[in-house]
Design a protein around this motif. Structure first.
Motif, mmCIF file in Angstrom:
data_model
loop_
_atom_site.group_PDB
_atom_site.id
_atom_site.type_symbol
_atom_site.label_atom_id
_atom_site.label_comp_id
_atom_site.label_asym_id
_atom_site.label_seq_id
_atom_site.Cartn_x
_atom_site.Cartn_y
_atom_site.Cartn_z
ATOM 1 N N ALA A 124 4.670 8.757 -12.662
ATOM 2 C CA ALA A 124 4.734 7.663 -13.641
ATOM 3 C C ALA A 124 5.878 6.710 -13.303
ATOM 4 C CB ALA A 124 4.900 8.225 -15.044
ATOM 5 N N ASP A 125 7.013 7.260 -12.920
ATOM 6 C CA ASP A 125 8.156 6.420 -12.545
ATOM 7 C C ASP A 125 7.862 5.627 -11.269
ATOM 8 O OD1 ASP A 125 9.579 7.323 -14.723
ATOM 9 O OD2 ASP A 125 10.676 8.859 -13.608
ATOM 10 N N LEU A 126 7.194 6.265 -10.316
ATOM 11 C CA LEU A 126 6.836 5.569 -9.076
ATOM 12 C C LEU A 126 5.881 4.416 -9.352
ATOM 13 C CD1 LEU A 126 6.368 8.537 -6.568
ATOM 14 C CD2 LEU A 126 8.107 6.749 -6.425
ATOM 15 N N PHE A 127 4.843 4.656 -10.159
ATOM 16 C CA PHE A 127 3.872 3.603 -10.454
ATOM 17 C C PHE A 127 4.546 2.422 -11.144
ATOM 18 C CE2 PHE A 127 0.482 7.157 -10.831
ATOM 19 C CZ PHE A 127 0.475 7.295 -9.458
ATOM 20 N N ALA A 128 5.469 2.704 -12.059
ATOM 21 C CA ALA A 128 6.208 1.636 -12.731
ATOM 22 C C ALA A 128 7.068 0.868 -11.733
ATOM 23 C CB ALA A 128 7.071 2.219 -13.846
ATOM 24 N N LEU A 129 7.651 1.579 -10.785
ATOM 25 C CA LEU A 129 8.477 0.947 -9.757
ATOM 26 C C LEU A 129 7.648 0.016 -8.881
ATOM 27 C CD1 LEU A 129 11.400 1.036 -8.590
ATOM 28 C CD2 LEU A 129 10.602 2.835 -7.056
ATOM 29 N N PHE A 130 6.444 0.465 -8.508
ATOM 30 C CA PHE A 130 5.584 -0.362 -7.661
ATOM 31 C C PHE A 130 5.150 -1.634 -8.397
ATOM 32 C CE2 PHE A 130 4.097 3.988 -5.904
ATOM 33 C CZ PHE A 130 5.255 4.085 -5.156
ATOM 34 N N GLU A 131 4.850 -1.521 -9.661
ATOM 35 C CA GLU A 131 4.443 -2.691 -10.440
ATOM 36 C C GLU A 131 5.582 -3.687 -10.584
ATOM 37 O OE1 GLU A 131 2.582 -1.985 -14.149
ATOM 38 O OE2 GLU A 131 0.813 -1.023 -13.277
ATOM 39 N N THR A 132 6.794 -3.170 -10.768
ATOM 40 C CA THR A 132 7.950 -4.049 -10.856
ATOM 41 C C THR A 132 8.138 -4.824 -9.563
ATOM 42 O OG1 THR A 132 9.051 -2.544 -12.394
ATOM 43 C CG2 THR A 132 10.439 -4.134 -11.257
ATOM 44 N N LEU A 133 7.875 -4.176 -8.446
ATOM 45 C CA LEU A 133 8.054 -4.812 -7.148
ATOM 46 C C LEU A 133 6.933 -5.782 -6.817
ATOM 47 C CD1 LEU A 133 9.415 -5.003 -4.324
ATOM 48 C CD2 LEU A 133 7.997 -3.055 -3.637
ATOM 49 N N ALA A 134 5.684 -5.336 -6.968
ATOM 50 C CA ALA A 134 4.551 -6.110 -6.448
ATOM 51 C C ALA A 134 3.652 -6.698 -7.531
ATOM 52 C CB ALA A 134 3.716 -5.224 -5.516
ATOM 53 N N GLY A 135 3.937 -6.441 -8.811
ATOM 54 C CA GLY A 135 3.070 -6.941 -9.866
ATOM 55 C C GLY A 135 1.962 -5.949 -10.184
ATOM 56 N N LYS A 136 1.239 -6.219 -11.261
ATOM 57 C CA LYS A 136 0.222 -5.281 -11.734
ATOM 58 C C LYS A 136 -0.862 -5.025 -10.707
ATOM 59 C CE LYS A 136 -2.907 -4.396 -15.604
ATOM 60 N NZ LYS A 136 -3.443 -4.898 -16.889
ATOM 61 N N ASP A 137 -1.299 -6.085 -10.012
ATOM 62 C CA ASP A 137 -2.375 -5.942 -9.018
ATOM 63 C C ASP A 137 -1.860 -6.049 -7.592
ATOM 64 O OD1 ASP A 137 -4.365 -5.631 -10.964
ATOM 65 O OD2 ASP A 137 -4.533 -7.799 -11.224
ATOM 66 N N GLY A 138 -0.556 -5.858 -7.418
ATOM 67 C CA GLY A 138 0.009 -6.034 -6.083
ATOM 68 C C GLY A 138 0.174 -4.759 -5.292
ATOM 69 N N ALA A 139 -0.110 -3.609 -5.930
ATOM 70 C CA ALA A 139 0.068 -2.333 -5.235
ATOM 71 C C ALA A 139 -1.241 -1.546 -5.229
ATOM 72 C CB ALA A 139 1.169 -1.513 -5.893
ATOM 73 N N PHE A 140 -1.539 -0.919 -4.102
ATOM 74 C CA PHE A 140 -2.724 -0.086 -3.934
ATOM 75 C C PHE A 140 -2.237 1.319 -3.593
ATOM 76 C CE2 PHE A 140 -6.358 1.839 -2.028
ATOM 77 C CZ PHE A 140 -7.483 1.178 -2.538
ATOM 78 N N VAL A 141 -2.630 2.306 -4.409
ATOM 79 C CA VAL A 141 -2.102 3.666 -4.265
ATOM 80 C C VAL A 141 -3.202 4.634 -3.845
ATOM 81 C CG1 VAL A 141 -1.000 5.596 -5.466
ATOM 82 C CG2 VAL A 141 -0.319 3.245 -5.993
ATOM 83 N N PHE B 193 0.862 -1.183 0.000
ATOM 84 C CA PHE B 193 0.000 0.000 0.000
ATOM 85 C C PHE B 193 0.896 1.229 0.000
ATOM 86 C CE2 PHE B 193 -2.790 -3.261 1.447
ATOM 87 C CZ PHE B 193 -4.050 -2.887 1.013
ATOM 88 N N VAL B 194 0.556 2.194 -0.847
ATOM 89 C CA VAL B 194 1.360 3.403 -0.980
ATOM 90 C C VAL B 194 0.467 4.617 -0.762
ATOM 91 C CG1 VAL B 194 2.873 4.761 -2.460
ATOM 92 C CG2 VAL B 194 2.846 2.266 -2.667
ATOM 93 N N HIS B 195 0.859 5.481 0.152
ATOM 94 C CA HIS B 195 0.152 6.742 0.347
ATOM 95 C C HIS B 195 1.072 7.878 -0.081
ATOM 96 C CE1 HIS B 195 -1.365 10.115 3.175
ATOM 97 N NE2 HIS B 195 -1.920 10.211 1.974
ATOM 98 N N ILE B 196 0.669 8.617 -1.085
ATOM 99 C CA ILE B 196 1.437 9.750 -1.580
ATOM 100 C C ILE B 196 0.707 11.031 -1.173
ATOM 101 C CG2 ILE B 196 2.389 10.897 -3.617
ATOM 102 C CD1 ILE B 196 2.329 8.169 -5.024
ATOM 103 N N LEU B 197 1.332 11.827 -0.341
ATOM 104 C CA LEU B 197 0.759 13.085 0.122
ATOM 105 C C LEU B 197 1.529 14.231 -0.531
ATOM 106 C CD1 LEU B 197 -1.208 14.605 1.986
ATOM 107 C CD2 LEU B 197 0.507 14.452 3.798
ATOM 108 N N VAL B 198 0.837 14.999 -1.368
ATOM 109 C CA VAL B 198 1.490 16.067 -2.130
ATOM 110 C C VAL B 198 1.136 17.418 -1.502
ATOM 111 C CG1 VAL B 198 1.891 17.059 -4.401
ATOM 112 C CG2 VAL B 198 1.241 14.651 -4.193
#
Length: 495
Positions: A304-321, A19-24
């Motif tokens: 975009a780079d972060l989302f690609a990084l998360f998919e590489t780590l956890a798979g297409k359905d392995g990350a919740f943002v 799970f990723v929480h991005i606070l901008v």
């Protein structure tokens, strides 16, 4: 038993590993959508088209700043409960400003700043995840600033990291344990402190390639192209309010993912990331329009780079943002002379107002120092003196409210007693939710719209009155259907 085990296994397979929480900080919906012609497909557009998009997420309290907003988003409650009303408040014991995450008990790692989340009075999402998994979950928080990193990390995290204002190094606090090996490798091999002097910020689209300038008709002669370097004494402060800081956060996040145990097993982990979308050197858009546009363009690429990084780590359905905003915008004075446009305005000095209030109370009850201090729009009274003189505190507060309410530029004054007893309309409810009984002042001053407020440190801010800005909120991940909602939602509901 075998059937039940099969159901549990299926549920575990569907559960996101990360799970990723991005606070901008200061991300606004109007700017987010205005700059959309410059975005690629993998960042903001992916969130807008593939996620659940709330266009109008609002903090349920005022006033809002970076620290109170971060605490509200991760705890699911307001400053009245979580105890972080602002970046700083006045200590009644020492009469000195208290930074929201200062804690002398825990030494800094790669910094002289001593920090912990002890001032945060409630649990965070990260805390609840650690408790629910018996601390098997891995939870980190990474942000440019100390307050955001520590508050997002919470009480039980594996680490919180931020960029030191003194050195530019990525630092942490011993509260969460030792400085990890992966962070040490980054600081040894590619430290920001060694690179910052050679960095240069220029727009992604410049010269002949710069075909879209959203602010070209309102920027009062500002040039589209710019170039900033970071070489003088304030270089770290400048860097942390530039678009390049988000790219540096990405670099450190990628090192964290590479070197830690985030997303490595079926126990869900939480990574909290802080990013920046405000003005360069916290200037208004009138003074740095092209910088703001480029900040959103570069932020889109970082996402975009972060989302690609998360998919590489956890798979297409392995990350919740989850991506959210702090829900405020810096407003400073000096950009325009409102009197030249015959707009009602003026200058209100908190220091002068407190001196006049003290003279007024001295005339009523005898000369003494009744006002102990001021911080922001808060005035703190000397409770010990009031008690020694056998004065009725409620009567003194009422007198203060009446006196402050008659000053030029004051829209309203609120006493701690009235806020503690309960609000009587929607606006006062928001003020009460932003007030902390133990940390806010005895008198809260609300100035009139358009008035400049000078603080004791010489800073000048403008009260925007009832100006309204919308702030975005996104959910994206497995099980989330793409949708867009325009109805207002509370940022306290995100947790």
């Amino acid at each position: 038993m075998l059937a039940l085990a099969g159901v549990d296994a299926a549920a575990a397979d569907k559960q996101p590993r990360l799970f990723v929480h991005i606070l901008v900080d200061q991300l606004r919906t109007d700017y987010l959508e205005a700059f959309s012609p410059l975005y690629g497909e993998g960042g903001f557009k992916r969130l807008m088209t593939g996620g659940r998009y709330f266009t109008d997420a609002q903090p349920p309290y005022v006033p809002v700043d970076r620290a109170s907003a971060a605490a509200t988003v991760v705890t699911g409650t307001t400053p009245a409960v979580h105890g972080i009303p602002s970046l700083k408040w006045l200590s009644r014991q020492t009469l000195q400003p208290v930074y929201c995450v200062d804690d002398a008990q825990y030494k800094g790692l790669q910094t002289t700043e001593n920090s912990s989340p002890a001032q945060l009075l409630t649990t965070t999402v990260a805390d609840e995840l650690e408790v629910a998994t018996g601390q098997c979950a891995v939870t980190y928080a990474i942000a440019p600033d100390r307050d955001m990193a520590v508050l997002m990390a919470g009480h039980v995290a594996d680490g919180a990291f931020w960029i030191s204002d003194q050195t530019g190094s990525w630092c942490g606090t011993s509260y969460y344990g030792d400085y990890p090996a992966w962070a040490s490798v980054y600081e040894r091999m590619d430290p920001l402190s060694a690179r910052i002097g050679s960095l240069s910020w220029k727009p992604v689209y410049e010269g002949a390639n710069a075909g879209f300038h959203y602010f070209q008709n309102i920027a009062f002669g500002q040039k589209a192209d710019f170039q900033h370097s970071f070489t003088d004494a304030s270089r770290i402060r400048q860097f942390k309010t530039s678009a390049l800081v988000n790219e540096e956060v990405y670099n450190f996040v990628s090192r964290c993912i590479e070197g830690s145990y985030l997303g490595r097993d079926n126990v869900p982990d939480l990574l909290s990331i802080g990013l920046y979308a405000g003005g360069y050197e916290r200037k208004s858009v009138l003074l740095a329009p092209s910088e703001l546009q480029d900040t959103y363009v570069r932020l889109d690429r970082v996402l975009a780079d972060l989302f690609a990084l998360f998919e590489t780590l956890a798979g297409k359905d392995g990350a919740f943002v989850v991506l959210s905003s702090t829900g405020y915008s810096d407003t400073y004075g000096g950009e325009t002379d409102q009197k030249a446009y015959r707009i009602p305005s003026g200058t209100f000095s908190m220091e002068r107002a407190s001196m006049l209030l003290n003279m007024y109370l001295g005339g009523l009850y005898g000369q003494a120092q009744y006002v102990e201090g001021i911080n922001g729009n808060n005035i703190y009274l000397n409770h010990k003196l009031i008690e020694q003189r056998s004065l009725n505190l409620n009567e003194v507060l009422t007198r203060c409210e009446e006196f402050m309410g008659q000053m030029s530029g004051v829209r309203a004054a609120y006493t701690a007693r009235n806020l503690a007893l309960g609000a009587w309309d929607k606006e006062v409810t928001r003020i009460a939710e932003g007030w902390s009984r133990d940390r806010s002042g005895d008198i809260l001053v609300e100035v009139s719209p358009g008035w400049q407020v000078t603080a004791t440190d010489g800073t000048v801010s403008v009260h925007p009155g009832d100006a309204y800005y919308a702030y975005p909120l996104f959910f994206m991940g497995p099980g989330v259907a793409a949708a867009r909602f325009v109805a207002p939602v509370s940022s306290a509901a995100i947790a």
